[in-house]
Scaffold this motif. Structure first.
Motif, PDB file in Angstrom:
ATOM      1  N   LEU A 169       2.031   6.893   2.591  1.00 56.79           N
ATOM      2  CA  LEU A 169       2.428   8.109   2.815  1.00 56.79           C
ATOM      3  C   LEU A 169       1.396   9.164   2.058  1.00 56.79           C
ATOM      4  CD1 LEU A 169       6.214   8.202   2.084  1.00 56.79           C
ATOM      5  CD2 LEU A 169       5.193   8.604   4.310  1.00 56.79           C
ATOM      6  N   ALA A 170       0.905   8.926   0.971  1.00 61.49           N
ATOM      7  CA  ALA A 170      -0.028   9.639   0.271  1.00 61.49           C
ATOM      8  C   ALA A 170      -1.396   9.818   0.992  1.00 61.49           C
ATOM      9  CB  ALA A 170      -0.241   9.129  -1.115  1.00 61.49           C
ATOM     10  N   ALA A 171      -1.716   8.637   1.785  1.00 59.93           N
ATOM     11  CA  ALA A 171      -2.908   8.543   2.445  1.00 59.93           C
ATOM     12  C   ALA A 171      -3.034   9.190   3.744  1.00 59.93           C
ATOM     13  CB  ALA A 171      -3.017   6.926   2.990  1.00 59.93           C
ATOM     14  N   LEU A 172      -1.947  10.048   4.058  1.00 61.50           N
ATOM     15  CA  LEU A 172      -1.963  10.801   5.101  1.00 61.50           C
ATOM     16  C   LEU A 172      -2.739  12.064   4.856  1.00 61.50           C
ATOM     17  CD1 LEU A 172       1.773  10.659   6.700  1.00 61.50           C
ATOM     18  CD2 LEU A 172      -0.558   9.761   7.475  1.00 61.50           C
ATOM     19  N   ALA A 173      -2.700  12.307   3.239  1.00 66.15           N
ATOM     20  CA  ALA A 173      -3.446  13.512   2.807  1.00 66.15           C
ATOM     21  C   ALA A 173      -4.718  13.162   2.972  1.00 66.15           C
ATOM     22  CB  ALA A 173      -3.025  13.934   1.345  1.00 66.15           C
ATOM     23  N   GLU A 174      -5.188  11.822   3.105  1.00 63.26           N
ATOM     24  CA  GLU A 174      -6.617  11.665   3.355  1.00 63.26           C
ATOM     25  C   GLU A 174      -7.056  11.550   4.950  1.00 63.26           C
ATOM     26  OE1 GLU A 174      -8.652   8.199   0.843  1.00 63.26           O
ATOM     27  OE2 GLU A 174      -7.917   7.373   2.698  1.00 63.26           O
ATOM     28  N   GLN A 175      -6.141  11.276   5.448  1.00 61.22           N
ATOM     29  CA  GLN A 175      -6.446  11.410   7.086  1.00 61.22           C
ATOM     30  C   GLN A 175      -6.123  12.992   7.413  1.00 61.22           C
ATOM     31  OE1 GLN A 175      -3.575   8.847   9.084  1.00 61.22           O
ATOM     32  NE2 GLN A 175      -4.016   9.585  11.364  1.00 61.22           N
ATOM     33  N   TRP A 176      -5.106  13.647   7.052  1.00 57.63           N
ATOM     34  CA  TRP A 176      -5.118  15.052   7.654  1.00 57.63           C
ATOM     35  C   TRP A 176      -5.168  16.027   6.486  1.00 57.63           C
ATOM     36  CZ3 TRP A 176       0.124  12.945  10.227  1.00 57.63           C
ATOM     37  CH2 TRP A 176      -0.156  12.270  11.176  1.00 57.63           C
ATOM     38  N   LYS A 207      -3.879   3.579  -8.634  1.00 61.15           N
ATOM     39  CA  LYS A 207      -4.716   2.462  -8.320  1.00 61.15           C
ATOM     40  C   LYS A 207      -5.577   2.650  -7.084  1.00 61.15           C
ATOM     41  CE  LYS A 207      -1.363  -0.832 -10.162  1.00 61.15           C
ATOM     42  NZ  LYS A 207      -0.475  -1.869  -9.759  1.00 61.15           N
ATOM     43  N   ARG A 208      -5.183   3.576  -6.109  1.00 62.71           N
ATOM     44  CA  ARG A 208      -5.844   3.826  -4.900  1.00 62.71           C
ATOM     45  C   ARG A 208      -6.898   4.900  -5.112  1.00 62.71           C
ATOM     46  NH1 ARG A 208      -5.012   3.492   0.628  1.00 62.71           N
ATOM     47  NH2 ARG A 208      -6.487   4.443   1.773  1.00 62.71           N
ATOM     48  N   TRP A 209      -6.432   5.821  -5.948  1.00 63.69           N
ATOM     49  CA  TRP A 209      -7.498   6.885  -6.077  1.00 63.69           C
ATOM     50  C   TRP A 209      -7.510   7.150  -7.714  1.00 63.69           C
ATOM     51  CZ3 TRP A 209      -3.306   7.706  -2.519  1.00 63.69           C
ATOM     52  CH2 TRP A 209      -3.720   7.542  -1.127  1.00 63.69           C
ATOM     53  N   PRO A 210      -8.420   6.443  -8.411  1.00 59.50           N
ATOM     54  CA  PRO A 210      -8.344   6.784  -9.665  1.00 59.50           C
ATOM     55  C   PRO A 210      -8.938   8.258 -10.347  1.00 59.50           C
ATOM     56  CG  PRO A 210      -9.588   4.767  -8.925  1.00 59.50           C
ATOM     57  CD  PRO A 210      -9.291   5.573  -7.682  1.00 59.50           C
ATOM     58  N   ASP A 211      -9.406   8.985  -9.420  1.00 62.66           N
ATOM     59  CA  ASP A 211      -9.688  10.305  -9.738  1.00 62.66           C
ATOM     60  C   ASP A 211      -8.620  11.438  -9.795  1.00 62.66           C
ATOM     61  OD1 ASP A 211     -10.019  10.310  -7.157  1.00 62.66           O
ATOM     62  OD2 ASP A 211     -11.626  11.816  -7.113  1.00 62.66           O
ATOM     63  N   ALA A 231     -11.372  12.091  -2.533  1.00 60.68           N
ATOM     64  CA  ALA A 231     -11.200  11.544  -1.218  1.00 60.68           C
ATOM     65  C   ALA A 231     -10.097  12.054  -0.421  1.00 60.68           C
ATOM     66  CB  ALA A 231     -10.824   9.961  -1.509  1.00 60.68           C
ATOM     67  N   LEU A 232      -9.271  13.020  -0.696  1.00 63.00           N
ATOM     68  CA  LEU A 232      -8.132  13.490  -0.305  1.00 63.00           C
ATOM     69  C   LEU A 232      -8.558  15.012   0.326  1.00 63.00           C
ATOM     70  CD1 LEU A 232      -5.436  12.388  -2.747  1.00 63.00           C
ATOM     71  CD2 LEU A 232      -6.032  11.301  -0.480  1.00 63.00           C
ATOM     72  N   ARG A 233      -8.171  15.080   1.526  1.00 61.27           N
ATOM     73  CA  ARG A 233      -8.267  16.337   2.323  1.00 61.27           C
ATOM     74  C   ARG A 233      -7.168  17.373   1.796  1.00 61.27           C
ATOM     75  NH1 ARG A 233      -8.774  15.323   8.529  1.00 61.27           N
ATOM     76  NH2 ARG A 233      -9.499  17.549   8.544  1.00 61.27           N
TER      77      ARG A 233
END
Length: 320
Positions: A169-176, A207-211, A231-233
């Motif tokens: 779910l959080a990765a959607l902020a990376e995609q969109w 673990k996915r986005w250490p920053d 890495a997130l939009r």
């Protein structure tokens, strides 16, 4: 408006209906006894209450349900609310099932932002949580909202056993270009147990986005606090009302679909606006009732002491 603890109250959540077209397991898994339509506030009654609230400085509104878009005329109501003199932001919370076709009309009506509830991206898990296999329909609604130019956020309730969904779910902020907010399960109605702690969820994200790091940004009218990663939009938001009580910053009242103005989600205390609206009360009396609700706001909720909670209705009945 300031309450007795010095908090500025400028935000009103308005529930249009107790109906919903999903059956989420933490809200109304077995359906509910819906109130008769005659007990639901008419749109003109809600608008009159909103005008009185604006007179007192409460100028930002969230339209909720149940599922607000199942009520006929919801888009037109948003436009009328937004056009009230002195109105600030009008936003909406939806499960997204009807959003694909209504996103553009809502944008034209002046809607400032939309929050879409999605608790899983695995279709089978989503169907198990909500009772319906409509995930793709909801995701099309999210894309339609963004395409219409509506500021879009996702609301994701943290559920036990759904750890695998958190990063997806959080990765959607990376995609969109949207914010993904994780909401701690509240002990309201069917939501008494079965939550995943925000601390465990955040550990998975790190673990996915250490920053991933906190940012001091106000990205809405509610209590969420946000974090960013290069890495997130969009942003990752947290609404952790139980484990990290933020009552000292509370700025809201809730108007239920039946016209009860609630000072706090945790307690069953309310001021009856419907009675006033339907018995010819003056605008002055209506403003006085709203001021009374502000005066009644408690210092804090008691979600950490279940035995002290006096509100036992479902979120859909209160206004999610």
């Amino acid at each position: 408006m300031k309450d007795r603890y010095g908090r500025s109250i400028d935000y009103l959540r308005i529930s249009l209906t107790d109906r919903c077209n999903l059956r989420c397991r933490y809200c109304m898994p077995n359906g509910a006894d819906f109130v008769p339509h005659t007990e639901i506030l008419r749109y003109e009654e809600i608008l009159r209450a909103a005008r009185a609230a604006i007179d007192l400085g409460i100028c930002n509104f969230k339209v909720t349900g149940g599922e607000p878009l199942v009520r006929r005329g919801a888009v037109e109501f948003v436009e009328q609310l937004k056009n009230l003199p002195g109105c600030g932001q009008v936003t909406l919370t939806t499960n997204g099932v009807l959003l694909e076709d209504l996103a553009l009309p809502l944008a034209r009506a002046g809607l400032d932002a939309v929050n879409v509830s999605i608790d899983a991206l695995d279709p089978a898990r989503y169907a198990a949580i909500t009772g319906y296999d409509v995930l793709e329909q909801v995701l099309r609604g999210v894309r339609a909202a963004m395409a219409a130019g509506i500021r879009t956020k996702l609301n994701c309730v943290l559920l036990a056993g759904a750890e695998s969904e958190v990063v997806r779910l959080a990765a959607l902020a990376e995609q969109w270009p949207l914010d993904v907010r994780f909401i701690e399960l509240m002990p309201i109605g069917e939501g008494g147990a079965g939550g995943l702690s925000p601390e465990k969820a955040r550990a998975l994200l790190l673990k996915r986005w250490p920053d991933l790091h906190p940012v001091n940004e106000r990205r809405g009218n509610g209590p969420a606090h946000y974090e960013a990663s290069a890495a997130l939009r969009g942003r990752i938001g947290w609404i952790d009302a139980v484990s990290h009580r933020f009552c000292d910053q509370c700025n809201r009242l809730r108007l239920t679909s039946t016209g009860q103005l609630k000072p706090c989600l945790c307690y069953d205390a309310s001021v009856d606006l419907r009675q006033l609206l339907r018995t010819g009360a003056s605008d002055e009396a209506l403003r006085a009732a709203i001021a009374r609700a502000v005066e009644q706001k408690p210092a804090h909720h008691c979600f950490d002491k279940y035995e002290e909670i006096t509100e036992h209705r479902r979120m859909a009945q209160i206004g999610g």
